[in-house]
Design a protein around this motif. Structure first.
Motif, PDB file in Angstrom:
ATOM      1  N   PRO A  10     -30.370 -69.151  51.528  1.00  3.87           N
ATOM      2  CA  PRO A  10     -29.301 -68.265  51.094  1.00  3.87           C
ATOM      3  C   PRO A  10     -28.320 -67.925  52.206  1.00  3.87           C
ATOM      4  O   PRO A  10     -27.123 -67.825  51.989  1.00  3.87           O
ATOM      5  CB  PRO A  10     -30.050 -67.020  50.616  1.00  3.87           C
ATOM      6  N   CYS A  11     -28.841 -67.741  53.426  1.00  2.00           N
ATOM      7  CA  CYS A  11     -27.962 -67.425  54.548  1.00  2.00           C
ATOM      8  C   CYS A  11     -27.018 -68.584  54.814  1.00  2.00           C
ATOM      9  O   CYS A  11     -25.828 -68.396  55.015  1.00  2.00           O
ATOM     10  CB  CYS A  11     -28.802 -67.128  55.790  1.00  2.00           C
ATOM     11  N   GLY A  12     -27.567 -69.816  54.812  1.00  2.00           N
ATOM     12  CA  GLY A  12     -26.736 -70.992  55.025  1.00  2.00           C
ATOM     13  C   GLY A  12     -25.723 -71.168  53.918  1.00  2.00           C
ATOM     14  O   GLY A  12     -24.560 -71.500  54.166  1.00  2.00           O
ATOM     15  N   LYS A  13     -26.138 -70.918  52.684  1.00  2.00           N
ATOM     16  CA  LYS A  13     -25.234 -71.035  51.545  1.00  2.00           C
ATOM     17  C   LYS A  13     -24.114 -70.018  51.649  1.00  2.00           C
ATOM     18  O   LYS A  13     -22.943 -70.326  51.395  1.00  2.00           O
ATOM     19  CB  LYS A  13     -26.012 -70.831  50.245  1.00  2.00           C
ATOM     20  N   GLN A  14     -24.460 -68.811  52.060  1.00  2.00           N
ATOM     21  CA  GLN A  14     -23.453 -67.764  52.196  1.00  2.00           C
ATOM     22  C   GLN A  14     -22.424 -68.139  53.257  1.00  2.00           C
ATOM     23  O   GLN A  14     -21.228 -67.914  53.090  1.00  2.00           O
ATOM     24  CB  GLN A  14     -24.116 -66.435  52.557  1.00  2.00           C
ATOM     25  N   SER A  17     -20.178 -70.816  51.843  1.00  2.00           N
ATOM     26  CA  SER A  17     -19.281 -70.219  50.854  1.00  2.00           C
ATOM     27  C   SER A  17     -18.148 -69.471  51.538  1.00  2.00           C
ATOM     28  O   SER A  17     -16.985 -69.535  51.112  1.00  2.00           O
ATOM     29  CB  SER A  17     -20.062 -69.269  49.935  1.00  2.00           C
ATOM     30  N   GLU A  18     -18.474 -68.778  52.633  1.00  2.00           N
ATOM     31  CA  GLU A  18     -17.455 -68.043  53.396  1.00  2.00           C
ATOM     32  C   GLU A  18     -16.429 -69.012  53.974  1.00  2.00           C
ATOM     33  O   GLU A  18     -15.222 -68.732  53.981  1.00  2.00           O
ATOM     34  CB  GLU A  18     -18.118 -67.245  54.517  1.00  2.00           C
ATOM     35  N   GLN A  19     -16.890 -70.153  54.444  1.00  2.00           N
ATOM     36  CA  GLN A  19     -15.985 -71.144  55.019  1.00  2.00           C
ATOM     37  C   GLN A  19     -15.051 -71.718  53.954  1.00  2.00           C
ATOM     38  O   GLN A  19     -13.845 -71.873  54.196  1.00  2.00           O
ATOM     39  CB  GLN A  19     -16.789 -72.267  55.676  1.00  2.00           C
ATOM     40  N   VAL A  20     -15.602 -72.033  52.790  1.00  2.00           N
ATOM     41  CA  VAL A  20     -14.777 -72.565  51.700  1.00  2.00           C
ATOM     42  C   VAL A  20     -13.782 -71.514  51.236  1.00  2.00           C
ATOM     43  O   VAL A  20     -12.609 -71.801  50.995  1.00  2.00           O
ATOM     44  CB  VAL A  20     -15.662 -73.039  50.527  1.00  2.00           C
ATOM     45  N   TYR A  21     -14.263 -70.280  51.111  1.00  2.00           N
ATOM     46  CA  TYR A  21     -13.387 -69.174  50.714  1.00  2.00           C
ATOM     47  C   TYR A  21     -12.231 -69.027  51.694  1.00  2.00           C
ATOM     48  O   TYR A  21     -11.064 -68.917  51.293  1.00  2.00           O
ATOM     49  CB  TYR A  21     -14.185 -67.873  50.641  1.00  2.00           C
ATOM     50  N   ALA A  22     -12.529 -69.023  52.999  1.00  2.00           N
ATOM     51  CA  ALA A  22     -11.488 -68.851  54.023  1.00  2.00           C
ATOM     52  C   ALA A  22     -10.480 -70.000  53.959  1.00  2.00           C
ATOM     53  O   ALA A  22      -9.265 -69.788  54.093  1.00  2.00           O
ATOM     54  CB  ALA A  22     -12.124 -68.770  55.408  1.00  2.00           C
ATOM     55  N   HIS A  23     -10.979 -71.220  53.749  1.00  2.00           N
ATOM     56  CA  HIS A  23     -10.097 -72.384  53.648  1.00  2.00           C
ATOM     57  C   HIS A  23      -9.161 -72.249  52.455  1.00  2.00           C
ATOM     58  O   HIS A  23      -7.938 -72.460  52.576  1.00  2.00           O
ATOM     59  CB  HIS A  23     -10.931 -73.662  53.518  1.00  2.00           C
ATOM     60  N   GLN A  48     -14.695 -80.530  50.760  1.00  2.00           N
ATOM     61  CA  GLN A  48     -15.261 -79.652  51.783  1.00  2.00           C
ATOM     62  C   GLN A  48     -16.673 -80.056  52.196  1.00  2.00           C
ATOM     63  O   GLN A  48     -17.241 -79.479  53.127  1.00  2.00           O
ATOM     64  CB  GLN A  48     -15.269 -78.204  51.275  1.00  2.00           C
ATOM     65  N   GLY A  49     -17.251 -81.013  51.480  1.00  2.00           N
ATOM     66  CA  GLY A  49     -18.590 -81.477  51.828  1.00  2.00           C
ATOM     67  C   GLY A  49     -19.667 -80.447  51.569  1.00  2.00           C
ATOM     68  O   GLY A  49     -20.622 -80.320  52.356  1.00  2.00           O
ATOM     69  N   VAL A  50     -19.513 -79.688  50.469  1.00  2.00           N
ATOM     70  CA  VAL A  50     -20.485 -78.652  50.122  1.00  2.00           C
ATOM     71  C   VAL A  50     -20.913 -78.839  48.667  1.00  2.00           C
ATOM     72  O   VAL A  50     -20.358 -79.655  47.942  1.00  2.00           O
ATOM     73  CB  VAL A  50     -19.896 -77.240  50.331  1.00  2.00           C
ATOM     74  N   SER A  51     -21.885 -78.035  48.265  1.00  2.00           N
ATOM     75  CA  SER A  51     -22.373 -78.135  46.898  1.00  2.00           C
ATOM     76  C   SER A  51     -21.404 -77.493  45.917  1.00  2.00           C
ATOM     77  O   SER A  51     -20.544 -76.679  46.282  1.00  2.00           O
ATOM     78  CB  SER A  51     -23.739 -77.461  46.776  1.00  2.00           C
ATOM     79  N   LEU A  52     -21.583 -77.827  44.648  1.00  2.00           N
ATOM     80  CA  LEU A  52     -20.761 -77.241  43.587  1.00  2.00           C
ATOM     81  C   LEU A  52     -21.007 -75.740  43.493  1.00  2.00           C
ATOM     82  O   LEU A  52     -20.082 -74.961  43.268  1.00  2.00           O
ATOM     83  CB  LEU A  52     -21.092 -77.920  42.256  1.00  2.00           C
ATOM     84  N   ALA A  53     -22.260 -75.334  43.694  1.00  2.00           N
ATOM     85  CA  ALA A  53     -22.598 -73.907  43.620  1.00  2.00           C
ATOM     86  C   ALA A  53     -21.879 -73.115  44.699  1.00  2.00           C
ATOM     87  O   ALA A  53     -21.372 -72.013  44.454  1.00  2.00           O
ATOM     88  CB  ALA A  53     -24.111 -73.722  43.742  1.00  2.00           C
ATOM     89  N   ARG A  56     -18.149 -72.860  43.724  1.00  2.00           N
ATOM     90  CA  ARG A  56     -17.930 -71.903  42.632  1.00  2.00           C
ATOM     91  C   ARG A  56     -18.043 -70.463  43.133  1.00  2.00           C
ATOM     92  O   ARG A  56     -17.300 -69.589  42.694  1.00  2.00           O
ATOM     93  CB  ARG A  56     -18.922 -72.154  41.502  1.00  2.00           C
ATOM     94  N   GLU A  57     -18.964 -70.223  44.026  1.00  2.00           N
ATOM     95  CA  GLU A  57     -19.130 -68.879  44.583  1.00  2.00           C
ATOM     96  C   GLU A  57     -17.855 -68.444  45.306  1.00  2.00           C
ATOM     97  O   GLU A  57     -17.397 -67.303  45.163  1.00  2.00           O
ATOM     98  CB  GLU A  57     -20.318 -68.863  45.546  1.00  2.00           C
ATOM     99  N   ALA A  58     -17.255 -69.353  46.075  1.00  2.00           N
ATOM    100  CA  ALA A  58     -16.006 -69.048  46.786  1.00  2.00           C
ATOM    101  C   ALA A  58     -14.871 -68.818  45.794  1.00  2.00           C
ATOM    102  O   ALA A  58     -14.051 -67.897  45.966  1.00  2.00           O
ATOM    103  CB  ALA A  58     -15.661 -70.185  47.736  1.00  2.00           C
ATOM    104  N   LEU A  59     -14.804 -69.622  44.746  1.00  2.00           N
ATOM    105  CA  LEU A  59     -13.746 -69.486  43.751  1.00  2.00           C
ATOM    106  C   LEU A  59     -13.863 -68.170  42.977  1.00  2.00           C
ATOM    107  O   LEU A  59     -12.851 -67.512  42.703  1.00  2.00           O
ATOM    108  CB  LEU A  59     -13.784 -70.671  42.778  1.00  2.00           C
ATOM    109  N   VAL A  60     -15.081 -67.787  42.652  1.00  2.00           N
ATOM    110  CA  VAL A  60     -15.290 -66.516  41.941  1.00  2.00           C
ATOM    111  C   VAL A  60     -14.819 -65.350  42.812  1.00  2.00           C
ATOM    112  O   VAL A  60     -14.235 -64.380  42.321  1.00  2.00           O
ATOM    113  CB  VAL A  60     -16.770 -66.349  41.555  1.00  2.00           C
ATOM    114  N   ARG A  61     -15.047 -65.443  44.097  1.00  2.00           N
ATOM    115  CA  ARG A  61     -14.584 -64.398  45.013  1.00  2.00           C
ATOM    116  C   ARG A  61     -13.060 -64.325  45.018  1.00  2.00           C
ATOM    117  O   ARG A  61     -12.473 -63.242  45.028  1.00  2.00           O
ATOM    118  CB  ARG A  61     -15.114 -64.672  46.420  1.00  2.00           C
TER     119      ARG A  61
END
Length: 230
Positions: A10-14, A17-23, A48-53, A56-61
């Motif tokens: 979860p920490c790694g995923k978070q 997600s923060e990196q994708v959100y910032a981008h 971005q080389g990340v998972s779909l989950a 989506r977490e970044a997009l929801v934010r």
């Protein structure tokens, strides 16, 4: 002895997600996506080389901050440039912020006064435009501007109201960056100075009136191609 977390994922995923959100936040604010452009989770995840989950977490934010729309059965998109949309945001700000400013003036202590003075000083000192950022307000000025407006309201001591301000301000900031033409007739520095002076004088009536006028001019600029929002 303290061991490693049982599930560090979860920490790694978070973090991802923060990196994708910032981008995405930066790309949307810089105009990398036009109003109405689709934000396809699958494509973004691959880019971005990340998972779909994670994507989506970044997009929801971003949706929560008003920087993206969630479309029924169609994914996500950058908000469309709609006069009605921005006028609703402006109306909400004109309704809420003068009330919260009154509360802030009534409740704010001497530390709040010092923060208001410092925030205004930083805003005055920040360069409004820098060559490499083109016609948009500079990042430094935009952040100082946000901080000044938020600091004015922080004396209210109500986190829920401040969170509402954060969301509305971010959404209107996007519109300001899309409306990048300059209006030489508007003296935004004078408006900000009047806000500071009225707040520090504990003149709630004047401060609220100045805030309403300030936001009304912003609302007009959002739908005026010859002007700009401030």
């Amino acid at each position: 002895m303290t061991g490693a977390p049982r599930n560090p994922a979860p920490c790694g995923k978070q973090m991802l997600s923060e990196q994708v959100y910032a981008h995405l936040w930066s790309a949307i604010m810089r105009g990398g996506y036009a109003p109405g452009d689709a934000l396809k989770p699958q494509d973004l995840a691959r880019e971005q080389g990340v998972s779909l989950a994670v994507t989506r977490e970044a997009l929801v934010r971003l949706v929560g901050e008003g920087l993206a729309d969630r479309l029924p059965n169609r994914g996500f998109a950058v908000p469309s440039f709609s006069d009605h949309r921005w006028q609703e945001i402006a109306e909400a700000r004109r309704t809420i912020e003068p009330v919260v400013l009154r509360m802030s003036i009534e409740r704010g202590d001497i530390d709040w006064e010092a923060r208001v003075r410092a925030a205004h000083h930083r805003l005055v000192r920040a360069p409004a435009y820098v060559l490499e950022e083109g016609e948009h307000y500079s990042s430094a000025w935009s952040e100082a501007h946000r901080a000044f407006h938020r600091t004015l309201l922080e004396g209210c001591g109500n986190l829920a109201l401040l969170e509402t301000f954060d969301r509305l301000f971010t959404a209107s900031e996007l519109a300001r960056r899309w409306s990048a033409h300059r209006n030489p007739d508007r003296d935004a520095a004078k408006e900000h100075r009047r806000l500071e002076e009225a707040a520090l004088a504990r003149d709630a009536d004047t401060a609220a009136a100045v805030m309403v006028q300030h936001l009304a001019l912003t609302a007009a600029a959002l739908t005026d191609d010859s002007g700009q929002a401030t």
